[in-house]
Design a protein around this motif. Structure first.
Motif, PDB file in Angstrom:
ATOM      1  N   GLY A 148       0.794  -1.230   0.000  1.00  0.00           N
ATOM      2  CA  GLY A 148       0.000   0.000   0.000  1.00  0.00           C
ATOM      3  C   GLY A 148       0.820   1.269   0.000  1.00  0.00           C
ATOM      4  N   THR A 149       2.082   1.178   0.452  1.00  0.00           N
ATOM      5  CA  THR A 149       2.907   2.397   0.511  1.00  0.00           C
ATOM      6  C   THR A 149       4.166   2.276  -0.338  1.00  0.00           C
ATOM      7  OG1 THR A 149       4.257   1.744   2.424  1.00  0.00           O
ATOM      8  CG2 THR A 149       2.124   2.789   2.898  1.00  0.00           C
ATOM      9  N   GLY A 150       4.435   1.101  -0.901  1.00  0.00           N
ATOM     10  CA  GLY A 150       5.656   0.897  -1.686  1.00  0.00           C
ATOM     11  C   GLY A 150       5.352   0.686  -3.159  1.00  0.00           C
ATOM     12  N   VAL A 151       6.401   0.466  -3.935  1.00  0.00           N
ATOM     13  CA  VAL A 151       6.243   0.424  -5.392  1.00  0.00           C
ATOM     14  C   VAL A 151       5.499  -0.815  -5.885  1.00  0.00           C
ATOM     15  CG1 VAL A 151       8.267   1.841  -5.869  1.00  0.00           C
ATOM     16  CG2 VAL A 151       8.515  -0.649  -5.720  1.00  0.00           C
ATOM     17  N   LEU A 152       5.334  -1.819  -5.045  1.00  0.00           N
ATOM     18  CA  LEU A 152       4.598  -2.988  -5.518  1.00  0.00           C
ATOM     19  C   LEU A 152       3.125  -2.674  -5.708  1.00  0.00           C
ATOM     20  CD1 LEU A 152       6.255  -5.885  -3.476  1.00  0.00           C
ATOM     21  CD2 LEU A 152       6.781  -5.055  -5.784  1.00  0.00           C
ATOM     22  N   GLY A 153       2.603  -1.750  -4.900  1.00  0.00           N
ATOM     23  CA  GLY A 153       1.169  -1.462  -4.995  1.00  0.00           C
ATOM     24  C   GLY A 153       0.847  -0.041  -5.404  1.00  0.00           C
ATOM     25  N   ARG A 154       1.891   0.794  -5.605  1.00  0.00           N
ATOM     26  CA  ARG A 154       1.642   2.201  -5.973  1.00  0.00           C
ATOM     27  C   ARG A 154       2.545   2.601  -7.131  1.00  0.00           C
ATOM     28  NH1 ARG A 154       1.425   6.572  -1.427  1.00  0.00           N
ATOM     29  NH2 ARG A 154       0.214   7.554  -3.069  1.00  0.00           N
ATOM     30  N   ASP A 155       2.151   3.646  -7.804  1.00  0.00           N
ATOM     31  CA  ASP A 155       2.974   4.164  -8.883  1.00  0.00           C
ATOM     32  C   ASP A 155       4.336   4.597  -8.316  1.00  0.00           C
ATOM     33  OD1 ASP A 155       3.208   5.474 -11.678  1.00  0.00           O
ATOM     34  OD2 ASP A 155       3.769   7.050 -10.252  1.00  0.00           O
ATOM     35  N   ALA A 156       5.407   4.190  -8.996  1.00  0.00           N
ATOM     36  CA  ALA A 156       6.752   4.411  -8.460  1.00  0.00           C
ATOM     37  C   ALA A 156       7.066   5.896  -8.282  1.00  0.00           C
ATOM     38  CB  ALA A 156       7.788   3.742  -9.363  1.00  0.00           C
ATOM     39  N   SER A 157       6.569   6.742  -9.174  1.00  0.00           N
ATOM     40  CA  SER A 157       6.852   8.185  -9.033  1.00  0.00           C
ATOM     41  C   SER A 157       6.151   8.734  -7.799  1.00  0.00           C
ATOM     42  CB  SER A 157       6.384   8.950 -10.273  1.00  0.00           C
ATOM     43  OG  SER A 157       7.063   8.475 -11.400  1.00  0.00           O
ATOM     44  N   ASP A 158       4.919   8.306  -7.574  1.00  0.00           N
ATOM     45  CA  ASP A 158       4.199   8.755  -6.368  1.00  0.00           C
ATOM     46  C   ASP A 158       4.953   8.325  -5.109  1.00  0.00           C
ATOM     47  OD1 ASP A 158       2.298   9.706  -8.071  1.00  0.00           O
ATOM     48  OD2 ASP A 158       0.825   8.112  -7.669  1.00  0.00           O
ATOM     49  N   VAL A 159       5.487   7.113  -5.145  1.00  0.00           N
ATOM     50  CA  VAL A 159       6.205   6.609  -3.966  1.00  0.00           C
ATOM     51  C   VAL A 159       7.445   7.460  -3.709  1.00  0.00           C
ATOM     52  CG1 VAL A 159       7.501   4.652  -3.026  1.00  0.00           C
ATOM     53  CG2 VAL A 159       5.326   4.265  -4.202  1.00  0.00           C
ATOM     54  N   ARG A 160       8.135   7.840  -4.782  1.00  0.00           N
ATOM     55  CA  ARG A 160       9.353   8.661  -4.575  1.00  0.00           C
ATOM     56  C   ARG A 160       9.006  10.013  -3.961  1.00  0.00           C
ATOM     57  NH1 ARG A 160      10.953   5.987  -9.456  1.00  0.00           N
ATOM     58  NH2 ARG A 160      12.571   4.497  -8.880  1.00  0.00           N
ATOM     59  N   VAL A 161       7.899  10.593  -4.394  1.00  0.00           N
ATOM     60  CA  VAL A 161       7.473  11.869  -3.798  1.00  0.00           C
ATOM     61  C   VAL A 161       7.159  11.658  -2.317  1.00  0.00           C
ATOM     62  CG1 VAL A 161       5.648  13.614  -3.806  1.00  0.00           C
ATOM     63  CG2 VAL A 161       6.616  12.799  -5.976  1.00  0.00           C
ATOM     64  N   GLU A 162       6.465  10.560  -2.031  1.00  0.00           N
ATOM     65  CA  GLU A 162       6.082  10.255  -0.651  1.00  0.00           C
ATOM     66  C   GLU A 162       7.317  10.048   0.233  1.00  0.00           C
ATOM     67  OE1 GLU A 162       3.473  10.243   2.176  1.00  0.00           O
ATOM     68  OE2 GLU A 162       2.848  10.436   0.090  1.00  0.00           O
ATOM     69  N   MET A 163       8.343   9.451  -0.341  1.00  0.00           N
ATOM     70  CA  MET A 163       9.586   9.223   0.432  1.00  0.00           C
ATOM     71  C   MET A 163      10.151  10.548   0.919  1.00  0.00           C
ATOM     72  SD  MET A 163      11.875   6.485  -1.521  1.00  0.00           S
ATOM     73  CE  MET A 163      11.184   4.966  -2.105  1.00  0.00           C
ATOM     74  N   GLY A 164      10.114  11.559   0.060  1.00  0.00           N
ATOM     75  CA  GLY A 164      10.626  12.878   0.447  1.00  0.00           C
ATOM     76  C   GLY A 164       9.801  13.464   1.575  1.00  0.00           C
ATOM     77  N   ARG A 165       8.485  13.302   1.486  1.00  0.00           N
ATOM     78  CA  ARG A 165       7.600  13.870   2.512  1.00  0.00           C
ATOM     79  C   ARG A 165       7.708  13.140   3.850  1.00  0.00           C
ATOM     80  NH1 ARG A 165       2.480  13.377  -0.715  1.00  0.00           N
ATOM     81  NH2 ARG A 165       2.458  15.113  -2.165  1.00  0.00           N
ATOM     82  N   SER A 166       8.083  11.874   3.792  1.00  0.00           N
ATOM     83  CA  SER A 166       8.021  11.042   4.996  1.00  0.00           C
ATOM     84  C   SER A 166       9.373  10.853   5.665  1.00  0.00           C
ATOM     85  CB  SER A 166       7.436   9.665   4.641  1.00  0.00           C
ATOM     86  OG  SER A 166       6.177   9.810   4.061  1.00  0.00           O
ATOM     87  N   ALA A 167      10.341  11.664   5.290  1.00  0.00           N
ATOM     88  CA  ALA A 167      11.670  11.510   5.922  1.00  0.00           C
ATOM     89  C   ALA A 167      11.530  11.713   7.436  1.00  0.00           C
ATOM     90  CB  ALA A 167      12.637  12.532   5.344  1.00  0.00           C
ATOM     91  N   ASN A 168      12.217  10.897   8.180  1.00  0.00           N
ATOM     92  CA  ASN A 168      12.115  10.946   9.646  1.00  0.00           C
ATOM     93  C   ASN A 168      13.528  10.774  10.217  1.00  0.00           C
ATOM     94  OD1 ASN A 168      11.018  10.948  12.188  1.00  0.00           O
ATOM     95  ND2 ASN A 168      10.006   8.944  12.020  1.00  0.00           N
ATOM     96  N   PRO A 169      14.443  11.698   9.840  1.00  0.00           N
ATOM     97  CA  PRO A 169      15.870  11.427  10.068  1.00  0.00           C
ATOM     98  C   PRO A 169      16.258  11.284  11.535  1.00  0.00           C
ATOM     99  CG  PRO A 169      15.514  13.696   9.300  1.00  0.00           C
ATOM    100  CD  PRO A 169      14.202  12.972   9.160  1.00  0.00           C
ATOM    101  N   ASP A 170      15.663  12.087  12.407  1.00  0.00           N
ATOM    102  CA  ASP A 170      16.110  12.033  13.803  1.00  0.00           C
ATOM    103  C   ASP A 170      15.743  10.703  14.469  1.00  0.00           C
ATOM    104  OD1 ASP A 170      16.840  14.542  13.164  1.00  0.00           O
ATOM    105  OD2 ASP A 170      15.744  15.564  14.740  1.00  0.00           O
ATOM    106  N   LEU A 171      14.541  10.205  14.149  1.00  0.00           N
ATOM    107  CA  LEU A 171      14.148   8.939  14.776  1.00  0.00           C
ATOM    108  C   LEU A 171      14.833   7.747  14.122  1.00  0.00           C
ATOM    109  CD1 LEU A 171      12.039  11.060  15.898  1.00  0.00           C
ATOM    110  CD2 LEU A 171      10.928   8.995  16.707  1.00  0.00           C
ATOM    111  N   CYS A 172      15.098   7.862  12.814  1.00  0.00           N
ATOM    112  CA  CYS A 172      15.890   6.802  12.175  1.00  0.00           C
ATOM    113  C   CYS A 172      17.284   6.746  12.794  1.00  0.00           C
ATOM    114  CB  CYS A 172      16.001   7.048  10.673  1.00  0.00           C
ATOM    115  SG  CYS A 172      14.494   6.682   9.777  1.00  0.00           S
ATOM    116  N   ARG A 173      17.833   7.900  13.113  1.00  0.00           N
ATOM    117  CA  ARG A 173      19.166   7.927  13.718  1.00  0.00           C
ATOM    118  C   ARG A 173      19.150   7.223  15.079  1.00  0.00           C
ATOM    119  NH1 ARG A 173      24.030  10.756  13.073  1.00  0.00           N
ATOM    120  NH2 ARG A 173      23.350  10.866  10.927  1.00  0.00           N
ATOM    121  N   ILE A 174      18.070   7.423  15.813  1.00  0.00           N
ATOM    122  CA  ILE A 174      17.968   6.724  17.109  1.00  0.00           C
ATOM    123  C   ILE A 174      18.016   5.218  16.888  1.00  0.00           C
ATOM    124  CG2 ILE A 174      16.332   6.133  18.945  1.00  0.00           C
ATOM    125  CD1 ILE A 174      15.650   9.009  19.239  1.00  0.00           C
ATOM    126  N   THR A 175      17.260   4.749  15.899  1.00  0.00           N
ATOM    127  CA  THR A 175      17.268   3.305  15.620  1.00  0.00           C
ATOM    128  C   THR A 175      18.657   2.842  15.206  1.00  0.00           C
ATOM    129  OG1 THR A 175      14.937   3.375  15.026  1.00  0.00           O
ATOM    130  CG2 THR A 175      16.223   1.508  14.183  1.00  0.00           C
TER     131      THR A 175
END
Ligand code: SR1
Ligand code: MG
Length: 407
Positions: A148-175
């Motif tokens: 539902g959120t990745g390229v298998l089920g969505r248009d790849a260009s839409d997913v790339r745009v979504e990736m930019g919007r959904s960046a979560n760098p500080d919490l990824c760094r914690i992980t």
């Protein structure tokens, strides 16, 4: 850094709700009673109930790690990531997602469905309670996130745009720090009983373990299968002990575009902690629980995967490519599971499965976890499992057969 904003208290909730007409339709600010119930590492969580019995939950990010205090600042914008993750989770799997009512980006508050009648899956597992269908629901939930959120089920260009919007760098760094780095070095965030120092040292000295953890860390940092939950442990799943309501996945603030194997592996790592913890408590963990839960999770994930694969967006992708991807995911599930289990023993963020045990039992349990997880890490690098075409019968738990008991 965010602009300063007021932190909510039980006493200020009525006034806050009066400023939120959208929420005042759901709950009466003049009669509301609020109780702070947050027991996680990061946020404030208030269960609010009005005189008519209507309820909702308010969750507010505070500008530091709650479990550490203001000396560990942390962006309050994590509520933005959580709002996005929850909205996406609700869109792709409404039955297994907590309902998000509203998001206040100024005061970093999420208003959500009240699930306080449910219990965390961690607590139910610790009581030895049956949790029929929960692993299955989680496996389907993760597959739905994948499609539902990745390229298998969505248009790849839409997913790339979504990736930019959904960046979560500080919490990824914690992980990256807490899961993949700190447990393998001396670090002030680490905390464990002195009696396991030798086991910790031997894990850190094993080049096969370090190679596996490094590979998995890179996988976490670079693979972008889907908008994953990012912290899908058994405390992030609310279950109905009566079995009337489907399990609900909560706490999406660590969501990011990442490997789905990380979500599945985080669950499996916590199955190991639950199993060993229950063994450590009274030696009567339900037999084969680790393997049973792992297989239920994996079988449901692959079943849902193949169901959704039939509707994949890019029809040029072959079934062989899907099988290869599933094989890779299965291998990494065990590796990520091991990283999750190890960090809960050595690192900053503890879990009640082990922390509530008397010291002697906890030491035994911690040793068992490090032993099993260390072997999973080594095995995950050398085993190339096979997944048959359209077949969900391959067992994910083959390597969980390592004796996970502490006796
Ligand atoms: C500093 S936050 C520590 C942990 O709490 C969250 O629940 C995540 O598991 C994170 O790693
Ligand atoms: Mg959490």
């Amino acid at each position: 850094m965010s602009d300063p904003y007021p932190l909510l208290t039980e006493a200020t909730i009525p006034a806050y709700l009066r400023t939120r007409p959208d929420l005042a339709r759901r709950i009466d600010p003049t009669t509301v009673d609020a109780r702070e119930v947050g027991d996680g590492n990061l946020n404030l969580v208030f269960v609010c109930r009005d005189g008519g019995g209507r309820t909702l939950v308010l969750k507010q990010s505070i500008p530091y790690v709650r479990a550490a205090g203001p000396s560990w600042p942390l962006t309050a914008d994590r509520s933005h990531a959580e709002a996005r993750g929850l909205a996406e989770s609700c869109r792709v799997s409404p039955t297994t997602s907590v309902d998000l009512f509203a998001y206040d980006p100024v005061d970093h508050v999420l208003a959500m469905e009240d699930l306080s009648r449910l219990r965390t899956w961690r607590a139910v597992l610790a009581d030895g309670g049956p949790t029929i269908g929960v692993a299955e629901s989680c496996g389907r939930h993760v597959a739905r996130l994948l499609f539902g959120t990745g390229v298998l089920g969505r248009d790849a260009s839409d997913v790339r745009v979504e990736m930019g919007r959904s960046a979560n760098p500080d919490l990824c760094r914690i992980t990256e720090d807490l899961v993949f780095t700190e447990p393998y070095v001396d670090h002030p965030n680490n905390r464990y009983d002195a009696e396991i120092e030798d086991a910790v040292a031997s894990l850190r000295a094993d080049p096969r373990v370090l190679a596996a953890v490094s590979r998995l860390k890179l996988e976490f940092m670079t693979r972008t299968d889907a908008l994953i939950h990012g912290d899908l442990h058994t405390g992030s799943v609310m279950v109905d002990p009566e079995g009337c309501t489907a399990p609900k996945v909560i706490d999406a603030e660590f969501c990011c575009f990442g490997p789905v194997a990380f979500d599945l592996g985080t669950l499996v790592g916590n199955f190991l902690l639950a199993t060993v913890g229950a063994d450590g408590a009274d030696g009567d963990a339900p037999p084969h629980r680790l393997a049973t839960l792992t297989d239920e999770l994996w079988d449901a994930f692959t079943d849902e995967f193949w169901r959704l694969w039939a509707g994949r967006v890019d029809r040029s992708l072959t079934d062989a490519a899907a099988r290869a991807r599933l094989d890779g995911i299965r291998r990494d599930v065990l590796g990520f599971a091991a990283c999750e289990a190890i960090r809960r023993v050595i690192g900053f963020a503890k879990v009640t499965d082990l922390e509530t045990l008397p010291r002697e039992r906890r030491v035994q349990a911690a040793r068992a976890v490090l032993d099993v997880a260390g072997r999973w890490l080594v095995d995950a690098e050398v085993v190339a499992p096979q997944t048959g075409a359209g077949d969900s019968s391959g067992s994910a738990s083959a390597h969980t057969q390592h004796d996970a008991s502490v006796s």
